[in-house]
Write a protein that holds these residues in place. Structure first.
Motif: not given
Length: 212
Positions: A174-184
């Motif tokens: 449910g995210k764009t690449y720019s919203q991904l966390t290090p865990e993602d």
């Protein structure tokens, strides 16, 4: 203090977002990441190579020669299989022409993708890293990232320098690449995470500091 502790490594870009990404890539290594402005150097490259790796090598070699030091450079682009010959990942930033802004680039790509649905909107990211010293290539890699999909609309708000990341979606998260966390990123086996592992392994196990 070791030789590496005081050895600069030139971040071969004027892009502040990419400089930050390089710093993250080099985190934990006994090197001194240095911006071109801090060394007062510049370099000019054609960036017409046949692959991202070739372009990254050209940048690293040119900047390391200009700075007379280590340099790390990269080149990457969005891979969109459904567009076929109409799209070259190497031209991600330039595909819409030389005089457009990032918002217009997003509009142009969304227009190209408008006829496609489902898996035909899939896209991944190719990224290459090269490290050189005083005009001599030391090592390079090119990797393909996880598969996401191109969004159907432009997000609100300001567009960052990595504009394509704002419309590269990962529906399972449910995210764009720019919203991904290090865990993602780790869960996706992200290209940048893997490149960081390669860079650290090189400096920790292969690289021998020059004596000059």
């Amino acid at each position: 203090m070791s030789t590496l502790d005081v050895m600069p490594i030139l971040l071969a870009t004027g892009n502040s977002d990419k400089q930050q990404a390089f710093r993250a890539l080099l985190s934990g290594l006994p090197l001194n990441p240095t911006k071109p402005s801090e060394l007062g150097v510049s370099a000019s490259t054609q960036e017409n190579g046949p692959t991202h790796e070739a372009i990254a090598i050209e940048k690293a070699v040119a900047w390391s020669e200009a700075g007379a030091t280590l340099a790390i450079a990269s080149d990457g682009g969005l891979v969109v299989p459904s567009l076929g010959a109409r799209w070259q990942s190497r031209h991600t930033r330039r595909f819409a022409g030389p005089d457009v802004n990032d918002s217009q680039r997003i509009d142009a790509l969304l227009e190209l993708m408008e006829p496609f649905n489902g898996a035909d909107r899939n896209a991944s990211w190719a990224e290459a890293i090269a490290i050189a010293y005083k005009g001599r290539l030391l090592v390079s890699w090119e990797l393909l990232g996880a598969t996401g999909e191109i969004a159907r609309s432009k997000p609100p708000g300001p567009i960052p320098e990595f504009w394509a990341f704002t419309i590269w979606n990962f529906p399972q998260l449910g995210k764009t690449y720019s919203q991904l966390t290090p865990e993602d990123l780790i869960s996706l086996n992200d290209h940048w995470t893997r490149l960081g592992q390669l860079v650290r392994r090189f400096f920790q196990s292969v690289f021998v500091p020059p004596l000059d």
